[in-house]
Design an enzyme around this catalytic site. Structure first.
Site, PDB file in Angstrom:
ATOM      1  N   SER A 104       2.652  -6.566  -6.694  1.00 21.51           N
ATOM      2  CA  SER A 104       1.291  -6.012  -6.599  1.00 21.51           C
ATOM      3  C   SER A 104       0.912  -5.285  -7.881  1.00 21.51           C
ATOM      4  N   GLY A 155      -6.894  10.063  -5.073  1.00 23.12           N
ATOM      5  CA  GLY A 155      -6.044   9.480  -4.033  1.00 23.12           C
ATOM      6  C   GLY A 155      -4.835  10.366  -3.768  1.00 23.12           C
ATOM      7  N   LEU A 171       0.722  12.109  -4.821  1.00 21.18           N
ATOM      8  CA  LEU A 171       1.500  13.320  -4.532  1.00 21.18           C
ATOM      9  C   LEU A 171       2.768  13.377  -5.382  1.00 21.18           C
ATOM     10  N   GLU A 172       3.438  12.208  -5.564  1.00 19.28           N
ATOM     11  CA  GLU A 172       4.665  12.237  -6.382  1.00 19.28           C
ATOM     12  C   GLU A 172       4.338  12.530  -7.849  1.00 19.28           C
ATOM     13  N   ASP A 197       5.541  -7.172  -1.739  1.00 20.47           N
ATOM     14  CA  ASP A 197       4.190  -6.596  -1.834  1.00 20.47           C
ATOM     15  C   ASP A 197       3.091  -7.650  -1.782  1.00 20.47           C
ATOM     16  N   ALA A 241       9.933  -1.109  -1.557  1.00 18.54           N
ATOM     17  CA  ALA A 241      10.984  -1.912  -2.167  1.00 18.54           C
ATOM     18  C   ALA A 241      11.991  -2.412  -1.131  1.00 18.54           C
ATOM     19  N   HIS A 259      29.711  20.668   9.522  1.00 23.72           N
ATOM     20  CA  HIS A 259      29.131  21.999   9.289  1.00 23.72           C
ATOM     21  C   HIS A 259      29.684  22.578   8.001  1.00 23.72           C
TER      22      HIS A 259
HETATM   23  P1  FAD Z   1       7.372  -6.239  -7.732  1.00 21.44           P
HETATM   24  O1  FAD Z   1       8.386  -5.170  -7.823  1.00 21.44           O
HETATM   25  O2  FAD Z   1       5.980  -5.900  -8.097  1.00 21.44           O
HETATM   26  O3  FAD Z   1       7.891  -7.411  -8.657  1.00 21.44           O
HETATM   27  C1  FAD Z   1       7.146  -8.547  -8.910  1.00 21.44           C
HETATM   28  C2  FAD Z   1       7.637  -9.187 -10.194  1.00 21.44           C
HETATM   29  O4  FAD Z   1       7.085 -10.477 -10.304  1.00 21.44           O
HETATM   30  C3  FAD Z   1       7.255  -8.427 -11.459  1.00 21.44           C
HETATM   31  O5  FAD Z   1       8.377  -8.243 -12.273  1.00 21.44           O
HETATM   32  C4  FAD Z   1       6.237  -9.344 -12.128  1.00 21.44           C
HETATM   33  O6  FAD Z   1       6.297  -9.281 -13.540  1.00 21.44           O
HETATM   34  C5  FAD Z   1       6.711 -10.697 -11.643  1.00 21.44           C
HETATM   35  N1  FAD Z   1       5.672 -11.735 -11.634  1.00 21.44           N
HETATM   36  C6  FAD Z   1       4.458 -11.693 -11.042  1.00 21.44           C
HETATM   37  N2  FAD Z   1       3.823 -12.883 -11.194  1.00 21.44           N
HETATM   38  C7  FAD Z   1       4.655 -13.664 -11.902  1.00 21.44           C
HETATM   39  C8  FAD Z   1       4.568 -14.993 -12.363  1.00 21.44           C
HETATM   40  N3  FAD Z   1       3.509 -15.753 -12.102  1.00 21.44           N
HETATM   41  N4  FAD Z   1       5.609 -15.478 -13.065  1.00 21.44           N
HETATM   42  C9  FAD Z   1       6.688 -14.724 -13.339  1.00 21.44           C
HETATM   43  N5  FAD Z   1       6.827 -13.463 -12.904  1.00 21.44           N
HETATM   44  C10 FAD Z   1       5.822 -12.950 -12.195  1.00 21.44           C
HETATM   45  N6  FAD Z   1       8.850   1.725  -3.024  1.00 21.44           N
HETATM   46  C11 FAD Z   1       9.894   2.302  -2.385  1.00 21.44           C
HETATM   47  O7  FAD Z   1      10.428   1.706  -1.452  1.00 21.44           O
HETATM   48  N7  FAD Z   1      10.388   3.509  -2.790  1.00 21.44           N
HETATM   49  C12 FAD Z   1       9.835   4.206  -3.812  1.00 21.44           C
HETATM   50  O8  FAD Z   1      10.294   5.303  -4.148  1.00 21.44           O
HETATM   51  C13 FAD Z   1       8.724   3.636  -4.488  1.00 21.44           C
HETATM   52  N8  FAD Z   1       8.157   4.274  -5.515  1.00 21.44           N
HETATM   53  C14 FAD Z   1       7.096   3.702  -6.158  1.00 21.44           C
HETATM   54  C15 FAD Z   1       6.489   4.407  -7.192  1.00 21.44           C
HETATM   55  C16 FAD Z   1       5.407   3.866  -7.845  1.00 21.44           C
HETATM   56  C17 FAD Z   1       4.771   4.644  -8.982  1.00 21.44           C
HETATM   57  C18 FAD Z   1       4.938   2.575  -7.481  1.00 21.44           C
HETATM   58  C19 FAD Z   1       3.789   1.955  -8.211  1.00 21.44           C
HETATM   59  C20 FAD Z   1       5.526   1.870  -6.456  1.00 21.44           C
HETATM   60  C21 FAD Z   1       6.608   2.437  -5.771  1.00 21.44           C
HETATM   61  N9  FAD Z   1       7.214   1.783  -4.707  1.00 21.44           N
HETATM   62  C22 FAD Z   1       8.260   2.374  -4.047  1.00 21.44           C
HETATM   63  C23 FAD Z   1       6.755   0.453  -4.258  1.00 21.44           C
HETATM   64  C24 FAD Z   1       7.664  -0.622  -4.837  1.00 21.44           C
HETATM   65  O9  FAD Z   1       7.669  -0.521  -6.246  1.00 21.44           O
HETATM   66  C25 FAD Z   1       7.186  -2.001  -4.403  1.00 21.44           C
HETATM   67  O10 FAD Z   1       7.062  -2.035  -2.995  1.00 21.44           O
HETATM   68  C26 FAD Z   1       8.174  -3.062  -4.842  1.00 21.44           C
HETATM   69  O11 FAD Z   1       8.328  -3.063  -6.231  1.00 21.44           O
HETATM   70  C27 FAD Z   1       7.722  -4.450  -4.361  1.00 21.44           C
HETATM   71  O12 FAD Z   1       8.662  -5.394  -4.765  1.00 21.44           O
HETATM   72  P2  FAD Z   1       8.276  -6.906  -5.030  1.00 21.44           P
HETATM   73  O13 FAD Z   1       9.558  -7.575  -5.386  1.00 21.44           O
HETATM   74  O14 FAD Z   1       7.478  -7.425  -3.917  1.00 21.44           O
HETATM   75  O15 FAD Z   1       7.295  -6.884  -6.291  1.00 21.44           O
HETATM   76  P1  NAI Z   2      -1.597   4.969  -0.922  1.00 13.76           P
HETATM   77  O1  NAI Z   2      -2.129   3.944  -0.019  1.00 13.76           O
HETATM   78  O2  NAI Z   2      -0.320   5.640  -0.593  1.00 13.76           O
HETATM   79  O3  NAI Z   2      -2.677   6.140  -1.078  1.00 13.76           O
HETATM   80  C1  NAI Z   2      -3.958   5.902  -1.554  1.00 13.76           C
HETATM   81  C2  NAI Z   2      -4.838   7.102  -1.185  1.00 13.76           C
HETATM   82  O4  NAI Z   2      -6.048   6.982  -1.890  1.00 13.76           O
HETATM   83  C3  NAI Z   2      -5.161   7.152   0.285  1.00 13.76           C
HETATM   84  O5  NAI Z   2      -4.943   8.448   0.792  1.00 13.76           O
HETATM   85  C4  NAI Z   2      -6.630   6.747   0.342  1.00 13.76           C
HETATM   86  O6  NAI Z   2      -7.337   7.342   1.403  1.00 13.76           O
HETATM   87  C5  NAI Z   2      -7.112   7.255  -1.002  1.00 13.76           C
HETATM   88  N1  NAI Z   2      -8.298   6.576  -1.513  1.00 13.76           N
HETATM   89  C6  NAI Z   2      -8.565   5.244  -1.491  1.00 13.76           C
HETATM   90  N2  NAI Z   2      -9.737   4.984  -2.098  1.00 13.76           N
HETATM   91  C7  NAI Z   2     -10.232   6.182  -2.518  1.00 13.76           C
HETATM   92  C8  NAI Z   2     -11.392   6.576  -3.224  1.00 13.76           C
HETATM   93  N3  NAI Z   2     -12.302   5.687  -3.607  1.00 13.76           N
HETATM   94  N4  NAI Z   2     -11.571   7.889  -3.483  1.00 13.76           N
HETATM   95  C9  NAI Z   2     -10.649   8.816  -3.107  1.00 13.76           C
HETATM   96  N5  NAI Z   2      -9.528   8.499  -2.427  1.00 13.76           N
HETATM   97  C10 NAI Z   2      -9.314   7.204  -2.149  1.00 13.76           C
HETATM   98  O7  NAI Z   2      -1.568   4.288  -2.367  1.00 13.76           O
HETATM   99  P2  NAI Z   2      -0.851   4.704  -3.710  1.00 13.76           P
HETATM  100  O8  NAI Z   2      -0.522   6.149  -3.736  1.00 13.76           O
HETATM  101  O9  NAI Z   2      -1.689   4.121  -4.778  1.00 13.76           O
HETATM  102  O10 NAI Z   2       0.510   3.922  -3.638  1.00 13.76           O
HETATM  103  C11 NAI Z   2       0.504   2.517  -3.429  1.00 13.76           C
HETATM  104  C12 NAI Z   2       1.680   2.120  -2.627  1.00 13.76           C
HETATM  105  O11 NAI Z   2       2.856   2.155  -3.420  1.00 13.76           O
HETATM  106  C13 NAI Z   2       2.008   3.028  -1.450  1.00 13.76           C
HETATM  107  O12 NAI Z   2       1.222   2.746  -0.334  1.00 13.76           O
HETATM  108  C14 NAI Z   2       3.430   2.695  -1.208  1.00 13.76           C
HETATM  109  O13 NAI Z   2       3.502   1.532  -0.446  1.00 13.76           O
HETATM  110  C15 NAI Z   2       3.959   2.428  -2.592  1.00 13.76           C
HETATM  111  N6  NAI Z   2       4.667   3.616  -3.067  1.00 13.76           N
HETATM  112  C16 NAI Z   2       5.766   4.044  -2.388  1.00 13.76           C
HETATM  113  C17 NAI Z   2       6.435   5.165  -2.784  1.00 13.76           C
HETATM  114  C18 NAI Z   2       7.576   5.635  -1.981  1.00 13.76           C
HETATM  115  O14 NAI Z   2       8.049   4.879  -1.150  1.00 13.76           O
HETATM  116  N7  NAI Z   2       8.059   6.843  -2.187  1.00 13.76           N
HETATM  117  C19 NAI Z   2       6.044   5.926  -3.966  1.00 13.76           C
HETATM  118  C20 NAI Z   2       4.853   5.408  -4.584  1.00 13.76           C
HETATM  119  C21 NAI Z   2       4.222   4.280  -4.155  1.00 13.76           C
END
Ligand code: FAD
Ligand code: NAI
Length: 477
Positions: free
Chosen positions: A157, A192, A198-199, A324, A332, A456
């Protein structure tokens, strides 16, 4: 020369794709995995969003910034006086980048170990399946067409931009820019108040930024149990995160060195904030860019996700999609579970992902973690339940740590006592939640947890006590 032929080709090496590739190789298939992500030198950087600009770097910065904050305040209470404390942000970012690289290299090593052939480049469907499977065209550092009997799409995503305010990663930042700010912004705006907001807001607040969070919804963390979300809002506000709920963003305008957000607050009053940086974290959109899905006839749903059934099968024979880029939580570990399950299904096994026991964690301080249903969901579902809570304030280990905020909350079926949800806000909630996940997988009752011996002094005793609280039998509160 004919194309190289693979049993399984995985597109994307994020946590979904690289795990699917390894599991498929373990099952005896010839496997290729293609990923386009490049490091600053143009070399491969497998691991996807999670490794490069998500889970891993965010947790590295959360840890570093928490150390900084503790050295500034919390250490004093422990009798440790730190003189001349200063922030070396370049070193903090360098360490974060090193942690990312260790993970990139680790995945390349795992590919070699498991005999997965890795291609660095962008993959696209070259058309419909022929006798040798689907032609997959690779372009970029590697240019080649390979054939796949089975395809697993794991393309992840991208951050969603606010309409009219595209990411420039200088002033308007997605998660990518938010993890690489080179100087602590005096004023940081965050649109958002979700997981990223928040993180990342916590990281930069701990390092000295004045953080203003603008959230569209009137409720804070709507997916979280209300009691826990209320506690979180209280604690984050006390820490200095300026959280504004129920706002409507009217406009975002960039100047030379700052960005101005005009918005309406919950009372309908016009407001304006000027920030040195603005993080926009309003959710993520599925990534099917450049995949050429239409050429192969791959169906997307109305929101742009690849349409799949419960088994991650797409509309095309022998094409699967995970992580995603398909429905379900963007986590993840959800992507990994689907990856393993699909590889096993390809091998004729019965891979399974239990969506009811996927844990969620928000890595703020205190951490928030949960599994199963919230109290408000149980009420909406008309389920008769019992609730039990236990505060960390009454836990000896938490007191010794100096980290007593928060609680553990159990929700169990009123008749059968089966655990329906566990919600934690407090120290190491991310680790504590695993016990609840295991318990729910085994359909345990709250009484089962209450009768298990917990070490404990440990934080996990709060879990046992919350289970005891269901029948008003707490021993330490
Ligand atoms: P991705 O990790 O997005 O991987 C997709 C890969 O496909 C990428 O490397 C991309 O380059 C590649 N790709 C795409 N299209 C092509 C193509 N056509 N050809 C070749 N390669 C391609 N989740 C948690 O569970 N715990 C967390 O703590 C957490 N923290 C996060 C923090 C942030 C800031 C963000 C943004 C996300 C976080 N997430 C967390 C969410 C997590 O990163 C995603 O849910 C996870 O990476 C999804 O895995 P995926 O394999 O579906 O896709
Ligand atoms: P999110 O879905 O967690 O939060 C987005 C927030 O933005 C929501 O509260 C929503 O109501 C608000 N929002 C949406 N449109 C808005 C607008 N126009 N104006 C003001 N507020 C608005 O999405 P976020 O934080 O971008 O993270 C994306 C995803 O990445 C998460 O849903 C999660 O799946 C993944 N992620 C997971 C982490 C973890 O597991 N610890 C850490 C970071 C990301």
């Amino acid at each position: 020369m004919s194309n190289k032929q693979f049993d399984v080709v995985v597109i994307g090496a994020g946590p979904g794709g690289y795990i699917a590739a390894i599991r498929a190789a373990q099952l005896g298939f010839s496997v290729a995995c293609i990923d386009e992500w490049a490091n600053e030198k143009g070399g491969p950087a497998p691991g996807g969003t999670c490794t490069n600009v998500g889970c891993i770097p965010s947790k590295a910065l959360l840890q570093s910034s928490e150390h900084f904050e503790h050295a500034g305040h919390a250490f004093k209470e422990h009798g440790i006086d730190v003189a001349g404390l200063s922030l070396n942000l370049p070193q903090m970012l360098k360490r974060k980048n090193t942690v990312v690289k260790q993970n990139n290299d680790g995945i390349l090593f795992l590919f070699k170990k498991n005999k997965v052939t890795f291609f660095h480049g962008r993959a696209a469907f070259g058309g419909a399946a022929g006798a040798e499977g689907y032609p997959i065209e690779i372009s970029g550092p590697t240019t080649e067409t390979i054939n796949a009997r089975q395809v697993i799409v794991a393309t992840g995503s991208n951050a969603r931009a606010l309409p009219g305010a595209p990411f420039d990663e200088k002033l308007i930042l997605s998660n990518t820019g938010a993890l690489a700010i080179e100087g602590v912004p005096a004023r940081l705006g965050v649109i958002g108040a979700g997981v990223i907001g928040l993180e990342m807001g916590s990281v930069w607040r701990r390092l000295g930024a004045e953080v203003t969070v603008l959230e569209g919804l009137p409720t804070f963390l709507g997916a979280v149990d209300e009691q826990i979300a209320k506690e979180a809002l209280k604690l984050f506000t006390k820490q200095g995160l300026g959280i504004n709920l129920g706002v409507k963003i009217e406009s975002v305008t960039t100047g030379e060195n700052n960005v101005t957000v005009k918005y309406t607050n919950a009372k309908g009053e016009a407001q304006e904030g000027t920030f040195d940086k603005l993080i926009v974290s309003i959710g993520r959109t599925p990534n099917t860019n450049g995949l050429n899905a239409e050429k192969a006839g791959l169906q997307l749903d109305e929101r742009g996700f690849i349409a799949v059934d419960a088994d991650c099968k797409t509309n095309l024979p022998n094409v699967w999609a995970i992580g995603d880029v398909v429905r379900g939580p963007m986590l993840a570990h959800k992507a990994e579970e689907e990856g393993v399950a699909v590889a096993e299904r390809i091998a004729g096994q019965h891979g399974h992902t239990n969506f009811d026991t996927i844990p969620w964690v928000i890595y703020t301080s205190p951490e928030i973690a949960w599994v199963g249903r919230t109290e408000q969901q149980l009420k909406a579902d008309g389920v008769a339940y019992k609730a039990g809570t236990f505060p960390f304030l009454a836990n000896g280990r938490a007191r010794a740590l100096g980290d007593t905020s928060g609680m553990v909350k159990f929700l169990a079926d009123a008749t059968t006592d089966e655990i329906l949800g566990v919600h934690i806000i407090g120290p190491m909630a991310s680790e504590l939640i695993s016990e609840a996940v295991v318990a729910m997988e085994f359909k345990a009752s709250a009484e089962d947890i209450a009768r298990i011996c917990h070490a404990h002094p440990s934080l996990s005793e709060a879990t046992k006590e919350a289970a005891l609280a269901i029948d008003k039998r707490t021993l330490n509160f």
